[in-house]
Design an enzyme around this catalytic site. Structure first.
Site, PDB file in Angstrom:
ATOM      1  N   GLU A 398       0.809  -1.215   0.000  1.00 61.97           N
ATOM      2  CA  GLU A 398       0.000   0.000   0.000  1.00 61.97           C
ATOM      3  C   GLU A 398       0.843   1.267   0.000  1.00 61.97           C
ATOM      4  OE1 GLU A 398      -2.639  -3.249   1.501  1.00 61.97           O
ATOM      5  OE2 GLU A 398      -0.572  -2.621   1.922  1.00 61.97           O
ATOM      6  N   GLN A 420      -7.961  -2.171  -0.513  1.00 61.23           N
ATOM      7  CA  GLN A 420      -8.896  -3.298  -0.555  1.00 61.23           C
ATOM      8  C   GLN A 420      -9.907  -3.190   0.584  1.00 61.23           C
ATOM      9  OE1 GLN A 420      -7.488  -7.574  -0.217  1.00 61.23           O
ATOM     10  NE2 GLN A 420      -7.768  -7.376  -2.439  1.00 61.23           N
ATOM     11  N   PHE A 421      -9.434  -2.767   1.734  1.00 62.93           N
ATOM     12  CA  PHE A 421     -10.260  -2.376   2.872  1.00 62.93           C
ATOM     13  C   PHE A 421      -9.616  -1.152   3.494  1.00 62.93           C
ATOM     14  CE2 PHE A 421     -11.032  -6.854   2.276  1.00 62.93           C
ATOM     15  CZ  PHE A 421     -12.409  -6.995   2.468  1.00 62.93           C
ATOM     16  N   ASP A 423      -9.087  -0.422   6.410  1.00 63.22           N
ATOM     17  CA  ASP A 423      -8.193  -0.804   7.509  1.00 63.22           C
ATOM     18  C   ASP A 423      -6.749  -0.910   7.037  1.00 63.22           C
ATOM     19  OD1 ASP A 423     -10.503  -2.340   9.510  1.00 63.22           O
ATOM     20  OD2 ASP A 423     -10.877  -2.207   7.364  1.00 63.22           O
ATOM     21  N   PHE A 424      -6.559  -1.325   5.775  1.00 64.97           N
ATOM     22  CA  PHE A 424      -5.202  -1.576   5.288  1.00 64.97           C
ATOM     23  C   PHE A 424      -4.448  -0.293   4.968  1.00 64.97           C
ATOM     24  CE2 PHE A 424      -6.844  -5.853   3.411  1.00 64.97           C
ATOM     25  CZ  PHE A 424      -7.016  -6.347   4.702  1.00 64.97           C
ATOM     26  N   HIS A 465     -11.205  -5.527   9.227  1.00 68.05           N
ATOM     27  CA  HIS A 465     -11.914  -5.297   7.963  1.00 68.05           C
ATOM     28  C   HIS A 465     -13.188  -4.480   8.176  1.00 68.05           C
ATOM     29  CE1 HIS A 465      -9.407  -8.806   7.056  1.00 68.05           C
ATOM     30  NE2 HIS A 465      -9.506  -8.486   5.781  1.00 68.05           N
TER      31      HIS A 465
END
Length: 659
Positions: A398, A420-421, A423-424, A465
């Site tokens: 990321e 992707q989420f 959170d990431f 997530h």
């Protein structure tokens, strides 16, 4: 002593290489005097490393980007950056490059195709990837050069950048200046391999080791490598063996360095050795050398005099505030009457596709977004329409991909990065808050990047997530934050976010993706950022929310038809529509703020404070905040239901009405 091999370079080229090294050396010697006199505040010396900066820069074309470090003064002088501007930069004067907002070499300049470092070091490696990707997409046979020190190779950004460059075969030259120490930490305590160039093997990258004090070896080998990269685009890793003769910065000194080591490297001084070689080869005379020194010193003194004569910066509050963002001339595109019922996920997908059609310089990057269409299938079918150059699967890195977006912007290409989420995003937090957010304020370079953030609970996805982490970014000046609750808004706001040249964090609630439907115009249209929507109007109370909270509030009002309330959907959290909030609170006299995020430090806290500061005399009750528990988000449904504020909002609303 340095043994120079025979060369086919002309006398003029050899003389110019020497003068190009002599100039930064003489500037540095002057800076060390000024530092002792207290006329500059700090200095990071590159004495002993001039051959690397000069040799590499001379081998590059002027239109090719170079991303230097704080010991690469020779990059700036070889690119003919005016000395007055450099001196003004170091003194914090207006004629520098950052209007006094950043120091030393923490700046860039499009005029000279130089992009300076930030103190976190690593992000510039991924930015170089982005610039080189842009050049590759534009079919330019350009090399992008980026510098780092041996210490910086321990950062994750280094490894991510090399991996991305290798996977995408980007024309980047990664230059490691291995100068022996990271501040006081010797190389033996920094990495456990013989040569940093060996790391290229693990990434499938060609690598070279070059004597960084030998200007002929540096220039000739780098020149050959650069020509090869232009004709056969690929990344190359180069380790320059050299030594730092001064402290990390002057205040730290060199007491931790053994004297015999300093003496050994002093004998390999790149400037003194090359001068001796040129005189021995009758390319220059001692008198020529004296003339060069006199001319350069005169140029330095003249530029310093002009820099000192420039008045100190006078603080201008309006300028400081307006320079945080690049000005955005919002162009409104009206929504047409033809509509179709879309889910939130479909509206976002349609909005992305129409923006890709509108902007042929727009690139989307993310994990699994190409053939697979992303984990939520939002980009399904995009590869077939736009091709893999513009719809790019990325490795799981990321940080580097956000940095690539920054590099693309520098080189004139828009980008969307999909987390992707949401959170990431923690893995890419540094370049967002320290690079994208600050870059326009620092040196007038915008970051034309939208980061899409699938977020939120209600889908039993657990602590990693399910977060709705918008408050991490509303706190950071330079970022814009958008958080739609409806398909119509999501499509129009996304179009505007992509048009906006500033970095935008675009939150998309996963639980709403396929549960919320709405009639959405089929055409491309825009909605301005910073304008809230009033969904219901009433007299008794103001309800303020965004994202899933808007739907919880609507459900509550539907179940309590006797409650007369203004319901405000913020839609954009930065910039925030305070006018709509204040006007409503002044009318109703009561305010309740509902957010999905945990309570402390969230958006509700700031909105509450703003209401108290600006509407206190109109209030008939304390401002109420309703939010999730102060815990991580649990997995199992019954615990997640307890965590979320949905079920306690109705009672909080009634209690406030009865106050």
């Amino acid at each position: 002593m340095i043994a120079y091999k025979n060369t086919k370079l002309t006398k003029d080229t050899l003389t110019q290489l020497y003068k190009s090294m002599l100039k930064p050396r003489l500037i540095e010697e002057k800076m060390l005097i000024l530092l002792r006199q207290g006329k500059i505040s700090k200095w990071f010396s590159g004495i002993g490393q001039e051959a690397i900066s000069v040799g590499v820069t001379t081998a590059m074309k002027n239109e090719e980007y170079i991303l230097p470090m704080h010991r690469n003064l020779g990059v700036f002088t070889t690119r003919q950056v005016p000395l007055k501007r450099l001196f003004c930069q170091w003194q914090g004067k207006a004629s520098g490059f950052t209007n006094g907002r950043d120091r030393s070499f923490h700046f860039g300049t499009q005029e000279y195709n130089i992009v300076g470092m930030i103190s976190h070091l690593g992000p510039q490696l991924g930015v170089a990837d982005g610039i080189s990707l842009a050049k590759k997409l534009k079919n330019k046979q350009h090399v992008t050069v980026v510098f780092t020190g041996e210490g910086g190779t321990s950062e994750g950004d280094f490894h991510e950048a090399l991996n991305v460059a290798s996977v995408w075969q980007l024309p980047v030259m990664f230059c490691i200046e291995n100068n022996g120490y990271g501040l006081s930490t010797p190389t033996i305590e920094q990495y456990n391999c013989d040569n940093l160039a060996d790391r290229g093997i693990g990434y499938g990258i060609e690598s070279h080791i070059i004597d960084g004090n030998n200007i002929l070896e540096v220039y000739e080998k780098v020149n050959a490598i650069a020509k090869s990269i232009r004709s056969n685009p690929r990344p190359v890793l180069i380790e320059f063996k050299t030594f730092r003769m001064r402290g990390h910065e002057e205040a730290s000194g060199t007491k931790y360095v053994p004297n015999e080591l300093l003496e050994t490297w002093a004998e390999k001084d790149p400037v003194d050795n090359f001068k001796r070689y040129l005189i021995e080869q009758s390319i220059i005379t001692a008198e020529d050398n004296d003339s060069f020194i006199k001319s350069i010193k005169s140029e330095i003194d003249q530029a310093l005099e002009e820099a000192y004569a420039e008045e100190a910066i006078t603080p201008n509050l309006e300028k400081e505030l307006t320079d945080v963002y690049k000005p955005f001339n919002y162009q409104h595109v009206e929504a047409e009457e033809t509509k179709e019922e879309l889910r939130l996920v479909d509206a976002i997908s349609q909005g992305l596709k129409q923006s890709m059609e509108k902007h042929d310089n727009l690139v989307i990057m993310g994990q699994d977004i190409a053939e697979y269409g992303g984990v939520f299938k939002i980009t399904e079918g995009f590869v077939e329409q736009f091709g893999k150059d513009r719809v790019r699967n990325t490795p799981i890195c990321e940080s580097s991909i956000i940095e690539v977006g920054m590099g693309l912007s520098i080189a004139g290409i828009k980008s969307i990065v999909e987390m992707q989420f949401s959170d990431f995003v923690t893995s890419g937090f540094n370049p967002i808050v320290n690079y994208l957010a600050k870059v326009h304020y620092r040196w007038n370079q915008h970051a034309d990047v939208v980061v899409r953030m699938p977020c939120g609970a209600g889908v039993a996805a657990g602590p990693f997530h399910s977060q709705t982490n918008e408050a991490w970014f509303t706190k950071t000046p330079g970022l814009k934050v958008v958080y739609p609750a409806f398909p119509y808004d999501a499509k129009g706001l996304l179009a505007t976010a992509i048009n906006d040249p500033n970095p935008v964090m675009f939150f998309e609630h996963k639980a709403l993706y396929r549960s919320i439907r709405q009639d959405v115009p089929t055409n491309y249209y825009t909605i301005p950022l910073g304008k809230a929507a009033i969904l219901k109007e009433g007299e008794d109370i103001t309800i303020i929310s965004y994202g899933a909270g808007v739907h919880w509030a609507l459900e509550t009002l539907e179940n309590n038809s006797n409650i007369s309330a203004d319901l405000i959907d913020l839609r954009t959290l930065q910039p925030l529509d305070t006018e709509t909030i204040f006007n409503s609170v002044k009318k109703t006299g009561k305010a309740i703020i509902l957010q999905e995020d945990s309570l402390f430090g969230g958006i509700a806290s700031d909105v509450s404070a703003l209401i108290m500061e600006h509407c206190f005399q109109y209030l008939d009750a304390p401002v109420k905040r309703v939010a999730s528990l102060e815990t991580p988000i649990p997995f199992i449904n019954q615990l997640e239901d307890q965590y979320l504020p949905k079920n306690k909002f109705q009672q909080a609303l009634i209690d406030l009405l009865e106050y």
